[in-house]
Write an enzyme that holds these catalytic residues in place. Structure first.
Site, short mmCIF file in Angstrom:
data_model
loop_
_atom_site.label_atom_id
_atom_site.label_comp_id
_atom_site.label_asym_id
_atom_site.label_seq_id
_atom_site.Cartn_x
_atom_site.Cartn_y
_atom_site.Cartn_z
N ARG A 106 85.95 -115.86 -61.30
CA ARG A 106 85.30 -114.87 -62.15
C ARG A 106 86.20 -114.33 -63.26
O ARG A 106 85.74 -114.02 -64.34
CB ARG A 106 84.85 -113.69 -61.28
CG ARG A 106 83.38 -113.75 -60.92
CD ARG A 106 83.02 -112.59 -60.07
NE ARG A 106 84.02 -112.40 -59.02
CZ ARG A 106 83.81 -111.73 -57.89
NH1 ARG A 106 82.64 -111.16 -57.68
NH2 ARG A 106 84.73 -111.59 -56.97
N HIS B 218 93.24 -127.00 -41.18
CA HIS B 218 94.59 -127.37 -41.63
C HIS B 218 95.49 -127.81 -40.48
O HIS B 218 96.52 -128.44 -40.70
CB HIS B 218 95.22 -126.26 -42.49
CG HIS B 218 95.77 -125.10 -41.72
ND1 HIS B 218 94.99 -124.12 -41.19
CD2 HIS B 218 97.05 -124.77 -41.41
CE1 HIS B 218 95.77 -123.23 -40.57
NE2 HIS B 218 97.01 -123.60 -40.70
N GLU C 220 101.59 -116.55 -32.26
CA GLU C 220 102.02 -116.12 -33.60
C GLU C 220 102.68 -114.75 -33.50
O GLU C 220 102.35 -113.96 -32.61
CB GLU C 220 100.81 -116.01 -34.53
CG GLU C 220 100.09 -117.32 -34.75
CD GLU C 220 98.97 -117.13 -35.77
OE1 GLU C 220 99.24 -117.35 -36.95
OE2 GLU C 220 97.86 -116.73 -35.38
N HIS D 263 91.09 -124.61 -34.48
CA HIS D 263 92.41 -125.22 -34.32
C HIS D 263 92.70 -125.67 -32.87
O HIS D 263 93.13 -126.79 -32.64
CB HIS D 263 93.52 -124.26 -34.77
CG HIS D 263 93.34 -123.72 -36.16
ND1 HIS D 263 92.81 -124.47 -37.18
CD2 HIS D 263 93.61 -122.51 -36.71
CE1 HIS D 263 92.78 -123.75 -38.29
NE2 HIS D 263 93.26 -122.55 -38.02
C1 BG6 Z 1 94.35 -119.61 -39.84
C2 BG6 Z 1 93.92 -118.34 -39.16
O1 BG6 Z 1 93.31 -120.54 -39.83
O2 BG6 Z 1 95.47 -120.15 -39.16
C3 BG6 Z 1 95.07 -117.36 -39.10
O3 BG6 Z 1 92.83 -117.78 -39.86
C4 BG6 Z 1 96.30 -117.98 -38.49
O4 BG6 Z 1 94.69 -116.19 -38.38
C5 BG6 Z 1 96.61 -119.31 -39.16
O5 BG6 Z 1 97.37 -117.07 -38.66
C6 BG6 Z 1 97.72 -120.02 -38.41
O6 BG6 Z 1 98.14 -121.13 -39.16
P1 BG6 Z 1 99.63 -121.67 -39.08
O7 BG6 Z 1 99.60 -122.90 -39.93
O8 BG6 Z 1 100.52 -120.60 -39.56
O9 BG6 Z 1 99.87 -121.98 -37.62
#
Ligand code: BG6
Length: 478
Positions: free
Chosen positions: A46, A173, A211, A235
């Site tokens: 935007r 990812h 984490e 994940h």
């Molecule tokens: C994301 C989540 O998809 O993955 C986050 O939304 C999380 O909450 C992150 O922190 C973790 O990714 P990575 O690559 O740091 O393990």
């Protein structure tokens, strides 16, 4: 190996993901010689910027979020020259004609929807209305892909109105992480493991994604999701699939995804007693989950541990323990395969208690080790000890070879190559929601209250008990 020349449009091109991950990643691919210099990256959002303003923004982003490549100042201008910008009105007509002029028809076209899913339909429709997209264009979408089965089905249907499944790249990812792909190499590239990879030899499997970060700054999103939707449905489920799937006949998109889908469909419903939900408390100098989420009455979980079963011949009777959480003791993602004890020890009564344990460290310090039993050196008689056969990838392969390519840059290059192997297919995402929905609905119906845990810990006590009750214990998070 360079990919073909491409035009990549990033909707949400000024957003967080674009600045932190997508563009620094593309710059690294540029430096590696993989991105042809006549490619075009078009930011669309935007904000009323022009190409010069956008280039300035991305230059700053690379300086802030890039890694070692930041030093390559000589090349940055050449990279920035590939960038264009179009202010766009996703729900109106503004900017679309300009976009049509910029995006070439004779090169690989990809459209990255780094925007709220509610805009997917609007964008897809306009890409066709203005004759920008064609039958070969690819589109890339991000999680969250829905928040339950119904919304995921609706999103899939919206995308299917405009694109074929082989044009849609749904990013998780985790699938782009180096070691996650290595999991497949280890399983299917060695003769050693596969014959043992079943309920005759494996006692149980643990998957931990711990984490240290909190949810501060993204509380509004997170509080509506929780660990189950944010991490487990995507994940952890993908990791589980790669560990548990049958060998695909080839490393190709549909072979791999067919096998993953079978695993998800074979997952049994989870007994509520086999799930522990947690929420981090305030600590010394740190705020609580509820403060971070700005919701004093939140029942959302920032931690989850659960025991699952896969109902098929290979895995009948083998528990899979999953665990993930924020504000934990260490950042550590690891898959642990605990083999059974040997059936009979020829040494002494207690010596059948030794086990082989394969641990696959996803991050940090990527690598694997296999715990094996040997004789304790020295003259003390036949005493057994467990030692790790360590394979830390950086040491084994030399640092330069494993300079970890960020998941995003690898996945974007796969989009350009047209390789969907590391992307989720629509039916996989739906099957994953079909499994998580009843669990989440159960909590909501019972008003389930998560257990508090101390920041910097391994999660609530009850999570430890989940394994203790079965005579097992979690691998230490370190
Ligand atoms: C994301 C989540 O998809 O993955 C986050 O939304 C999380 O909450 C992150 O922190 C973790 O990714 P990575 O690559 O740091 O393990």
């Amino acid at each position: 190996i360079p990919v073909e020349t491409f035009d990549l449009v990033i909707f949400g091109g000024t957003g967080d993901l674009a600045r932190r991950k997508i563009l620094p990643g593309l710059f690294r691919r540029f430096l590696a010689g993989q991105m042809p210099h006549d490619s075009r990256i078009v930011g669309a959002a935007r904000s009323d910027l022009d190409a010069a303003g956008y280039r300035e923004m991305i230059k700053d982003a690379i300086a802030e979020f890039g890694g070692s490549e930041k030093k390559e100042t000589g090349q940055i201008d050449a990279f920035l020259a590939c960038l264009q910008y179009v202010p766009i009105d996703a729900k109106g007509d503004g900017g679309w004609d300009d976009m049509a002029k910029l995006v070439r028809k004779d090169v690989v076209q990809a459209f990255y929807f780094s925007v709220a899913p509610s805009l997917f339909g609007d964008l897809a429709e306009r890409l066709h209305k203005y004759k920008i997209a064609n039958k070969k264009s690819r589109i890339v979408v991000e999680k969250p892909f829905g928040r339950d089965l119904e919304s995921a089905e609706a999103l899939n249907a919206t995308l299917a109105d405009h694109f074929r499944e082989d044009q849609i790249y749904r990013i998780d990812h985790y699938l782009g992480k180096e070691t996650v792909q290595n999991l497949m190499a280890v399983r299917f590239g060695n003769i050693l493991f596969e014959p043992l990879w079943n309920n005759h030899y494996i006692d149980h499997i643990q998957i931990t994604v711990a984490e240290t970060v909190s949810v501060a700054g993204r509380g509004a999103y997170y509080d509506r999701s929780g660990a189950m939707r944010d991490m487990v449905q995507n994940h952890l489920m993908q990791l589980l699939c790669l560990i548990a799937m049958e060998p695909p006949s080839q490393f190709g998109a549909d072979s791999v995804r067919d096998e993953k889908l079978k695993v998800i469909r074979a997952l049994q419903g989870v007994d509520p007693h086999h799930i522990v939900r947690g929420q981090y408390d305030a600590g010394k100098g740190t705020t609580s989950y509820r403060q971070d989420a700005e919701n004093e009455r939140s029942f959302t979980e920032s931690f989850i541990a659960m025991k699952c079963h896969i109902a098929n011949w290979r895995w009948a009777g083998v528990p899979f323990y999953l665990r993930t959480g924020k504000m934990m003791k260490a950042r550590s993602s690891e898959i642990t395969v605990v083999f059974k004890e040997i059936g009979h020890s020829i040494f002494s009564e207690n010596d059948n208690a030794h086990r082989n344990i394969l641990s696959i460290r996803l991050q940090p310090n990527e690598g694997m080790d296999l715990q094996v039993t040997i004789k304790e050196p020295g003259p003390g008689g036949m005493r057994l000890v467990d030692v790790p056969l360590d394979m830390t990838f950086a040491e084994a392969l030399g640092d330069s070879d494993v300079e970890v390519t960020d998941a995003y840059e690898r996945l974007i290059m796969d989009v350009i190559r047209g390789d969907q192997t590391l992307f989720m297919r629509g039916d996989e995402v739906e099957a994953a929601w079909a499994w998580t929905d009843p669990i989440i609905e159960g909590w909501e119906a019972r008003n389930d209250v998560p257990k508090l845990y101390d920041p910097g810990s391994s999660g609530p006590e009850d999570a430890l008990m989940l394994l203790h009750r079965d005579g097992r214990k979690w691998r230490e998070i370190k």
